[in-house]
Design a protein around this motif. Structure first.
Motif, PDB file in Angstrom:
ATOM      1  N   ASP A 145      52.723  46.247  45.297  1.00  0.00           N
ATOM      2  CA  ASP A 145      51.638  46.471  44.340  1.00  0.00           C
ATOM      3  C   ASP A 145      51.507  45.271  43.401  1.00  0.00           C
ATOM      4  O   ASP A 145      50.395  44.825  43.101  1.00  0.00           O
ATOM      5  CB  ASP A 145      51.903  47.747  43.556  1.00  0.00           C
ATOM      6  CG  ASP A 145      50.781  48.103  42.601  1.00  0.00           C
ATOM      7  OD1 ASP A 145      49.619  48.205  43.061  1.00  0.00           O
ATOM      8  OD2 ASP A 145      51.049  48.278  41.402  1.00  0.00           O
ATOM      9  N   GLY A 155      47.766  45.218  42.023  1.00  0.00           N
ATOM     10  CA  GLY A 155      47.259  46.588  41.981  1.00  0.00           C
ATOM     11  C   GLY A 155      47.625  47.330  40.715  1.00  0.00           C
ATOM     12  O   GLY A 155      48.228  46.773  39.787  1.00  0.00           O
ATOM     13  N   THR A 156      47.254  48.615  40.702  1.00  0.00           N
ATOM     14  CA  THR A 156      47.507  49.472  39.537  1.00  0.00           C
ATOM     15  C   THR A 156      48.393  50.669  39.867  1.00  0.00           C
ATOM     16  O   THR A 156      48.630  51.518  39.018  1.00  0.00           O
ATOM     17  CB  THR A 156      46.177  49.989  38.965  1.00  0.00           C
ATOM     18  OG1 THR A 156      45.491  50.741  39.987  1.00  0.00           O
ATOM     19  CG2 THR A 156      45.290  48.836  38.511  1.00  0.00           C
TER      20      THR A 156
END
Length: 363
Positions: free
Chosen positions: A94, A99-100
């Motif tokens: 991630d 990403g989150t």
């Protein structure tokens, strides 16, 4: 039935009706008056992912209002330990992708840590074998924390370019003297007695007696069952090291701590210095600041918000990706930290980790 789980199974036992609730990675069952959470990823040393956090939280919700459940018991499948921590491969991927998902995972995980700390029914954590990172968050905030001769308890985040979380800085900021600062910076694992000394555990029960403890938890009040099987723990190491640990880690900065460790003349202190020199310089400076700030915060929840800010910052920095690569993916144990030395990590660099972020957890 707890929402999101697949099926009941099980059989009668001497303790009464046994119901088992089965998922892929978390097993939930009741035996008599005890409800059991079993982390069930033994090949990954029961590493914790987001779905597992949701499953545990849903179970705690259901059992909180279930009058047939008097005690909740946490344990891990397999022979190696309770939980080695969060799924750091997923966090690595991630972070690399920008990403989150990691922030969403931490938000729910930290809420679960706080819930465990204030759970209204006895929450018994069987901390047998390896208990690290997220495993500490699931266990050390519980009401009754049981260690064995096999227990190895640690917050090893600086090794992978991260910072202790899951309430770890809350716990380690409240140890006798500066033992917690030593453990936070070095990531050292401790055994049963030292875990008790540092407030990470309550009772020692030999691993061979855990089946008997489980049987008694099904029919007796939790504290009675645990105290029935608890024994004095073997001798630890940290009590005798308090003098040099307290003296060295009282220094103002990581650089000064290293200087004191190297100049102390104590072989164990020099070993600690060598360990620190292998860690992420940024992680060391942020960890020292996080533990010291946590000491000034009143509640676990306040510390968890601070940790969320730090974690969200860490996932955007190069050291987390590099640390996981070196330790877990390529396993070359030769991380290239950025910056590579303590002098290059400024006060402003550290302060950025503590800035408020969006969607902080609420409790």
């Amino acid at each position: 039935m707890v929402p999101g789980h697949r099926r009941y199974g099980g059989r009668r036992s001497s303790t009464g009706e046994r119901r088992t609730l089965v998922t892929d990675d978390v097993l939930l069952r009741t035996e008599g008056r005890a409800a059991h959470i079993v982390l069930n990823r033994p090949r990954a040393l029961n590493a914790l992912d987001h779905a597992m956090v949701g499953a545990i939280d849903a179970a705690l919700s259901a059992w909180e209002t279930d009058s047939s459940v008097a005690t909740v018991v946490l344990s891990g499948a397999g022979e190696r330990g309770l939980c080695a921590g969060g799924d750091i491969r997923a966090i690595h991927d991630d972070a690399k992708a920008g990403g989150t998902a990691s922030a969403a995972f931490w938000r729910d995980e930290y809420r679960l840590n706080a819930r465990i700390a204030r759970y209204p029914k006895p929450y018994v954590a069987l901390m047998d074998g390896i208990v690290m990172g997220g495993g500490v968050g699931l266990s050390a905030h519980g009401a009754l924390r049981v260690v064995t001769e096999r227990s190895r308890v640690a917050m090893p985040e600086t090794t992978i370019g991260f910072v202790p979380d899951v309430g770890g800085t809350y716990l380690l900021s409240r140890t006798p003297g500066l033992l917690g600062t030593h453990l936070a910076l070095t990531g050292a694992a401790v055994g049963a007695t030292d875990a008790q000394l540092c407030g990470l555990a309550d009772h020692f029960v030999p691993s061979a007696l855990l089946p008997h403890l489980r049987e008694d938890l099904a029919r007796l009040p939790a504290h009675v069952a645990v105290e029935r099987w608890a024994q004095p723990a073997p001798e630890g190491e940290l009590a005798a090291a308090r003098e040099w640990i307290d003296a060295c880690y009282a220094a103002d900065s990581v650089e000064d701590i290293l200087e004191r460790l190297l100049g102390s003349g104590v072989p164990a202190a020099k070993e600690a210095a060598v360990t620190l020199q292998s860690k992420s310089p940024t992680s060391l400076k942020v960890t020292l600041e996080a533990v010291r700030r946590a000491r000034e915060l009143s509640t676990l929840e306040e510390v968890l918000v601070q940790e969320f800010r730090v974690s969200c910052a860490a996932v955007t920095m190069p050291d987390l990706v590099e640390g996981v690569r070196a330790q877990v993916i390529d396993k070359d144990r030769s991380p290239k930290w950025t910056p590579a030395d303590l002098a290059s990590v400024t006060a402003a660099d550290v302060e950025r980790f503590f800035a408020p972020v969006r969607d902080e957890p609420t409790f």
